[in-house]
Design a protein around this motif. Structure first.
Motif, mmCIF file in Angstrom:
data_model
loop_
_atom_site.group_PDB
_atom_site.id
_atom_site.type_symbol
_atom_site.label_atom_id
_atom_site.label_comp_id
_atom_site.label_asym_id
_atom_site.label_seq_id
_atom_site.Cartn_x
_atom_site.Cartn_y
_atom_site.Cartn_z
ATOM 1 N N THR A 113 0.831 -1.204 0.000
ATOM 2 C CA THR A 113 0.000 0.000 0.000
ATOM 3 C C THR A 113 0.867 1.256 0.000
ATOM 4 O OG1 THR A 113 -1.801 -1.111 1.144
ATOM 5 C CG2 THR A 113 -1.751 1.284 1.296
ATOM 6 N N VAL A 114 1.898 1.256 0.820
ATOM 7 C CA VAL A 114 2.763 2.435 0.963
ATOM 8 C C VAL A 114 3.721 2.574 -0.216
ATOM 9 C CG1 VAL A 114 4.621 3.436 2.370
ATOM 10 C CG2 VAL A 114 2.602 2.474 3.483
ATOM 11 N N HIS A 115 4.296 1.471 -0.686
ATOM 12 C CA HIS A 115 5.379 1.524 -1.669
ATOM 13 C C HIS A 115 4.993 1.055 -3.068
ATOM 14 C CE1 HIS A 115 8.340 2.631 1.344
ATOM 15 N NE2 HIS A 115 7.815 1.707 2.119
ATOM 16 N N GLY A 116 3.800 0.529 -3.234
ATOM 17 C CA GLY A 116 3.350 0.100 -4.546
ATOM 18 C C GLY A 116 3.382 -1.409 -4.723
ATOM 19 N N PRO A 117 2.717 -1.886 -5.768
ATOM 20 C CA PRO A 117 2.568 -3.327 -5.988
ATOM 21 C C PRO A 117 3.870 -4.050 -6.338
ATOM 22 C CG PRO A 117 1.697 -2.098 -7.849
ATOM 23 C CD PRO A 117 2.041 -1.092 -6.789
ATOM 24 N N GLY A 118 4.915 -3.321 -6.656
ATOM 25 C CA GLY A 118 6.206 -3.958 -6.920
ATOM 26 C C GLY A 118 6.820 -4.570 -5.681
ATOM 27 N N VAL A 119 6.314 -4.179 -4.528
ATOM 28 C CA VAL A 119 6.794 -4.732 -3.257
ATOM 29 C C VAL A 119 5.852 -5.878 -2.881
ATOM 30 C CG1 VAL A 119 7.261 -4.279 -0.829
ATOM 31 C CG2 VAL A 119 7.781 -2.536 -2.534
ATOM 32 N N ASP A 120 6.297 -7.093 -3.170
ATOM 33 C CA ASP A 120 5.507 -8.302 -2.907
ATOM 34 C C ASP A 120 6.235 -9.125 -1.848
ATOM 35 O OD1 ASP A 120 3.901 -10.560 -2.948
ATOM 36 O OD2 ASP A 120 4.587 -11.217 -4.931
ATOM 37 N N LEU A 121 6.080 -8.723 -0.600
ATOM 38 C CA LEU A 121 6.777 -9.397 0.489
ATOM 39 C C LEU A 121 6.388 -10.867 0.566
ATOM 40 C CD1 LEU A 121 8.757 -8.990 2.867
ATOM 41 C CD2 LEU A 121 6.737 -8.593 4.311
ATOM 42 N N ALA A 122 5.102 -11.165 0.423
ATOM 43 C CA ALA A 122 4.647 -12.560 0.505
ATOM 44 C C ALA A 122 5.304 -13.412 -0.580
ATOM 45 C CB ALA A 122 3.133 -12.637 0.405
ATOM 46 N N GLY A 123 5.381 -12.888 -1.783
ATOM 47 C CA GLY A 123 6.017 -13.613 -2.870
ATOM 48 C C GLY A 123 7.497 -13.835 -2.630
ATOM 49 N N TRP A 124 8.142 -12.815 -2.075
ATOM 50 C CA TRP A 124 9.572 -12.922 -1.798
ATOM 51 C C TRP A 124 9.845 -13.960 -0.716
ATOM 52 C CZ3 TRP A 124 12.566 -9.939 2.194
ATOM 53 C CH2 TRP A 124 13.949 -10.147 2.066
ATOM 54 N N VAL A 125 9.150 -13.871 0.408
ATOM 55 C CA VAL A 125 9.434 -14.802 1.507
ATOM 56 C C VAL A 125 8.997 -16.222 1.161
ATOM 57 C CG1 VAL A 125 9.410 -13.025 3.287
ATOM 58 C CG2 VAL A 125 7.336 -14.316 2.830
ATOM 59 N N ALA A 126 8.035 -16.381 0.238
ATOM 60 C CA ALA A 126 7.619 -17.720 -0.172
ATOM 61 C C ALA A 126 8.765 -18.467 -0.838
ATOM 62 C CB ALA A 126 6.421 -17.648 -1.110
ATOM 63 N N GLY A 127 9.693 -17.736 -1.428
ATOM 64 C CA GLY A 127 10.831 -18.359 -2.089
ATOM 65 C C GLY A 127 12.008 -18.638 -1.171
ATOM 66 N N LEU A 128 11.890 -18.276 0.097
ATOM 67 C CA LEU A 128 12.982 -18.500 1.052
ATOM 68 C C LEU A 128 12.825 -19.848 1.734
ATOM 69 C CD1 LEU A 128 13.055 -14.995 2.823
ATOM 70 C CD2 LEU A 128 14.438 -15.762 0.878
ATOM 71 N N ASP A 129 13.950 -20.523 1.991
ATOM 72 C CA ASP A 129 13.845 -21.768 2.748
ATOM 73 C C ASP A 129 13.617 -21.435 4.223
ATOM 74 O OD1 ASP A 129 16.358 -21.434 4.122
ATOM 75 O OD2 ASP A 129 17.411 -22.354 2.459
ATOM 76 N N LEU A 130 13.255 -22.419 5.002
ATOM 77 C CA LEU A 130 12.872 -22.196 6.397
ATOM 78 C C LEU A 130 13.996 -21.560 7.209
ATOM 79 C CD1 LEU A 130 10.779 -22.408 8.602
ATOM 80 C CD2 LEU A 130 11.566 -24.741 9.041
ATOM 81 N N ASP A 131 15.223 -22.049 7.055
ATOM 82 C CA ASP A 131 16.338 -21.479 7.802
ATOM 83 C C ASP A 131 16.521 -20.002 7.467
ATOM 84 O OD1 ASP A 131 16.919 -23.830 9.136
ATOM 85 O OD2 ASP A 131 18.386 -24.486 7.645
ATOM 86 N N ARG A 132 16.390 -19.676 6.209
ATOM 87 C CA ARG A 132 16.545 -18.278 5.766
ATOM 88 C C ARG A 132 15.408 -17.420 6.296
ATOM 89 N NH1 ARG A 132 17.737 -14.032 5.405
ATOM 90 N NH2 ARG A 132 18.124 -12.768 3.598
#
Length: 89
Positions: free
Chosen positions: A53-72
């Motif tokens: 909402t603040v920074h625009g739709p290019g900031v997809d935190l959910a999409g980014w963290v979905a690609g991280l392994d559990l340790d990361r």
């Protein structure tokens, strides 16, 4: 003149968790979302929504963290989220 800068990741974290100003003072770039703040999945989702909402739709935190392994994911820091936001705005 009003401060026109967008809220920081830490400020948005405080907003989505409902914590107070004292809590915010203890947040720094090396603060881990899980290991230090014990952020749950709903709070992480709410943070992602606020960031978009603040920074625009290019900031997809959910999409980014979905690609991280559990340790990361367990070691993800406020500073790393800030760097992600900066790179995608």
């Amino acid at each position: 003149m009003a401060d026109m800068r967008p809220p920081t990741v830490a400020e948005l974290l405080r907003e989505v968790t409902g914590e107070d100003e004292e809590w915010l003072a203890g947040i720094g770039p090396a603060t881990r979302l899980d290991g230090d703040l014990f952020l749950d999945s709903l709070e992480l989702l709410a943070l992602g929504e606020r960031l978009a909402t603040v920074h625009g739709p290019g900031v997809d935190l959910a999409g980014w963290v979905a690609g991280l392994d559990l340790d990361r994911l367990l070691t993800l820091t406020v500073g790393e989220v800030t760097d992600y936001v900066t790179a995608h705005t």
